[in-house]
Design a protein around this motif. Structure first.
Motif, short mmCIF file in Angstrom:
data_model
loop_
_atom_site.label_atom_id
_atom_site.label_comp_id
_atom_site.label_asym_id
_atom_site.label_seq_id
_atom_site.Cartn_x
_atom_site.Cartn_y
_atom_site.Cartn_z
N MET A 93 1.26 -9.03 1.69
CA MET A 93 1.25 -8.58 2.99
C MET A 93 0.19 -7.10 2.95
O MET A 93 0.21 -6.69 4.18
N ARG A 94 -0.13 -6.71 1.91
CA ARG A 94 -0.97 -5.59 1.94
C ARG A 94 -2.51 -5.78 2.18
O ARG A 94 -3.14 -5.00 2.67
N GLN A 95 -3.02 -6.94 1.85
CA GLN A 95 -4.35 -7.34 1.92
C GLN A 95 -4.71 -8.01 3.44
O GLN A 95 -4.80 -9.06 3.51
N PRO A 126 9.12 -6.70 6.12
CA PRO A 126 7.67 -7.01 5.56
C PRO A 126 6.96 -5.76 5.76
O PRO A 126 7.13 -5.01 6.55
N HIS A 127 5.62 -5.61 4.97
CA HIS A 127 4.80 -4.64 4.83
C HIS A 127 4.05 -4.87 5.90
O HIS A 127 2.78 -5.25 5.86
N LEU A 128 4.36 -4.47 7.25
CA LEU A 128 3.78 -4.45 8.56
C LEU A 128 2.98 -3.18 8.62
O LEU A 128 3.45 -2.03 8.95
N PRO A 167 5.93 9.24 1.86
CA PRO A 167 4.87 9.69 1.34
C PRO A 167 3.41 9.60 2.36
O PRO A 167 2.38 10.28 1.91
N ASP A 168 3.64 8.72 3.29
CA ASP A 168 2.44 8.30 4.11
C ASP A 168 2.77 7.87 5.42
O ASP A 168 4.01 7.74 5.63
N SER A 169 2.03 7.81 6.28
CA SER A 169 2.17 7.61 7.83
C SER A 169 2.69 6.11 7.77
O SER A 169 3.71 5.72 8.66
N GLU A 192 -4.12 9.83 1.23
CA GLU A 192 -5.33 9.16 1.23
C GLU A 192 -5.39 8.22 0.05
O GLU A 192 -5.27 8.73 -1.00
N ARG A 193 -5.72 7.06 0.16
CA ARG A 193 -5.86 6.24 -1.13
C ARG A 193 -7.42 6.00 -1.32
O ARG A 193 -8.15 5.62 -0.58
N HIS A 194 -7.86 6.37 -2.60
CA HIS A 194 -9.26 6.32 -2.91
C HIS A 194 -9.29 5.20 -3.81
O HIS A 194 -10.75 4.87 -4.33
N VAL A 217 11.35 8.15 0.14
CA VAL A 217 11.68 6.85 0.66
C VAL A 217 10.16 5.86 1.08
O VAL A 217 9.47 6.67 1.66
N ASP A 218 10.29 4.75 0.21
CA ASP A 218 9.11 4.02 0.28
C ASP A 218 9.47 2.61 0.41
O ASP A 218 10.45 2.14 -0.09
N ASP A 219 8.45 1.72 1.34
CA ASP A 219 8.91 0.18 1.31
C ASP A 219 8.51 -0.38 -0.14
O ASP A 219 9.32 -0.76 -0.59
N ILE A 220 7.54 -0.30 -0.67
CA ILE A 220 6.85 -0.67 -1.73
C ILE A 220 6.54 0.08 -2.82
O ILE A 220 5.74 1.32 -2.26
N VAL A 221 7.10 0.17 -3.96
CA VAL A 221 6.65 0.77 -5.02
C VAL A 221 6.24 0.09 -5.98
O VAL A 221 6.80 -0.85 -6.62
N SER A 222 4.64 0.08 -6.00
CA SER A 222 3.87 -0.59 -6.81
C SER A 222 3.46 -0.11 -8.19
O SER A 222 4.11 0.09 -9.39
N SER A 223 2.33 0.27 -8.02
CA SER A 223 1.85 0.91 -9.56
C SER A 223 2.57 2.38 -9.67
O SER A 223 2.53 2.97 -10.40
N GLY A 224 3.32 2.90 -8.53
CA GLY A 224 4.27 4.16 -8.75
C GLY A 224 2.99 5.25 -8.43
O GLY A 224 3.44 6.47 -8.13
N HIS A 225 1.69 5.08 -8.09
CA HIS A 225 1.01 6.25 -8.12
C HIS A 225 1.38 7.07 -6.61
O HIS A 225 1.07 8.30 -6.83
N THR A 226 1.63 6.44 -5.54
CA THR A 226 2.05 7.05 -4.41
C THR A 226 3.07 7.98 -4.67
O THR A 226 3.07 9.46 -4.20
N ILE A 227 4.12 7.47 -5.39
CA ILE A 227 5.24 8.39 -5.55
C ILE A 227 4.76 9.40 -6.59
O ILE A 227 5.28 10.79 -6.59
O1 RP5 Z 1 0.89 3.62 -4.92
P1 RP5 Z 1 1.72 2.06 -5.31
O2 RP5 Z 1 2.92 2.32 -5.69
O3 RP5 Z 1 0.65 1.51 -6.05
O4 RP5 Z 1 1.62 1.41 -3.86
C1 RP5 Z 1 2.70 1.55 -2.84
C2 RP5 Z 1 2.36 2.16 -1.49
O5 RP5 Z 1 1.18 1.33 -1.00
C3 RP5 Z 1 1.68 1.10 0.30
O6 RP5 Z 1 1.17 0.02 0.62
C4 RP5 Z 1 3.13 1.20 0.26
O7 RP5 Z 1 3.74 1.34 1.55
C5 RP5 Z 1 3.39 2.37 -0.70
O8 RP5 Z 1 3.36 3.62 0.07
#
Ligand code: RP5
Length: 304
Positions: A93-95, A126-128, A167-169, A192-194, A217-227
């Motif tokens: 849902m992110r691309q 879903p990541h809308l 963490p973000d809008s 800002e994601r670079h 609170v975040d929807d997806i925590v993937s690489s964890g870098h945002t958190i």
């Molecule tokens: O920073 P990682 O954990 O990789 O990605 C998660 C973030 O990327 C965004 O799409 C998600 O909503 C979440 O803020």
């Protein structure tokens, strides 16, 4: 009416929390690999007239895509009159746009793949983002369960002095809703994601968070870098150790271990992806949404 809930192996525990509410019997999908890595999918072969719901969290969407197609098409071959998909976590849902020239925009392409395979789809939050509605991606009936009521209950019971921090809008849609349901204070930061692993986050307003326990609170925590980046900023404010609530605990690579070492008081998640951090159960909500779509997909004018 025969309803059959067919979980993929990783989703058996969630299925056992759903089948009663769906009035469905459970018939697990068996999935193994041949020595060359190709998949063998095996399912119950007496499905004449059954309404089937396949349950698979799409944390590993690439690996699951073909086995899902094999299972859905085989269920039809065995007589199922409808085959839907319950994907508590919906991958790809992110691309949702072409960020760089030449890239495939996989969100609509994956949606096309699923709608060619299933009669209906149920998911959780879903990541809308740039795509505003799931219904604008799919031509099959879709429904999404919102995790926010269960998350709001959990936070209100567990951390009564919480200030919610997104963490973000993009996270505002969940954070504001949870705050409205629980009456909690909240803040959404600017991110800002670079790059995949290069994320920068602004500092929250110190006055808004002082004296409270931060709950990220975040929807997806993937690489964890945002958190991790958010935590690095919060450290400057001398607050109590924050908690993290992930709606979808993707935790790619060593993300979970890194977050565990980052000074969080606790990491919890909903059970959209099986993980040791699961603390907020959504099976009953998924069962209700799936039952509604199952009924709708098979109701005909002749049905009473
Ligand atoms: O920073 P990682 O954990 O990789 O990605 C998660 C973030 O990327 C965004 O799409 C998600 O909503 C979440 O803020």
């Amino acid at each position: 009416m025969t309803r059959v809930l067919m979980p993929f192996p990783a989703d058996a525990a969630l299925a056992s929390t759903m089948n009663q509410a769906m009035q469905a019997r459970i018939a697990p999908v068996a999935w193994r690999h041949f020595p060359d890595g190709e998949s063998l999918v095996t399912l119950e072969d007496s499905l004449a007239g059954a309404d089937v719901a396949i349950l698979a969290s799409l944390r590993h969407a690439d690996a699951l895509a073909l086995p899902l197609r094999f299972a859905a098409r085989t269920a039809r071959e065995f007589g199922a009159r409808s085959v839907g998909l319950i994907a508590p976590y919906l991958g790809y849902m992110r691309q949702d746009k072409r960020f760089h020239g030449g890239e495939a925009v996989s969100t609509p392409l994956f949606a096309q793949f699923l709608e060619e395979t299933f009669d209906w789809l149920v998911t959780v939050d879903p990541h809308l983002h740039r795509v505003e509605r799931l219904q604008s991606l799919y031509r099959i009936p879709t429904a999404h369960v919102s995790a926010t009521p269960a998350v709001a209950r959990w936070i209100a019971e567990t951390v009564p002095d919480a200030v919610l921090i997104g963490p973000d809008s993009e996270s505002e849609q969940w954070v504001a809703d949870i705050a409205a349901r629980s009456g909690m204070h909240w803040q959404v930061l600017a991110k800002e994601r670079h790059g995949d692993y290069d994320v920068r986050v602004s500092l929250p307003d110190p006055a808004a968070v002082a004296g409270r326990t931060p709950v990220l609170v975040d929807d997806i925590v993937s690489s964890g870098h945002t958190i991790l980046e958010t935590l690095a900023h919060l450290r400057q404010l001398s607050l109590p150790p924050p908690l993290l609530v992930a709606l979808h605990p993707v935790f790619a690579g060593d993300a979970y271990a890194r977050l565990q070492e980052a000074g969080l008081a606790r990491i919890v998640s909903t059970d959209t992806i099986p993980h040791p951090s699961n603390a907020i159960a959504l099976g009953a909500d998924l069962a209700a949404a799936a039952s509604t779509l199952m009924r709708a997909s098979t109701d005909s004018p002749e049905d009473p």
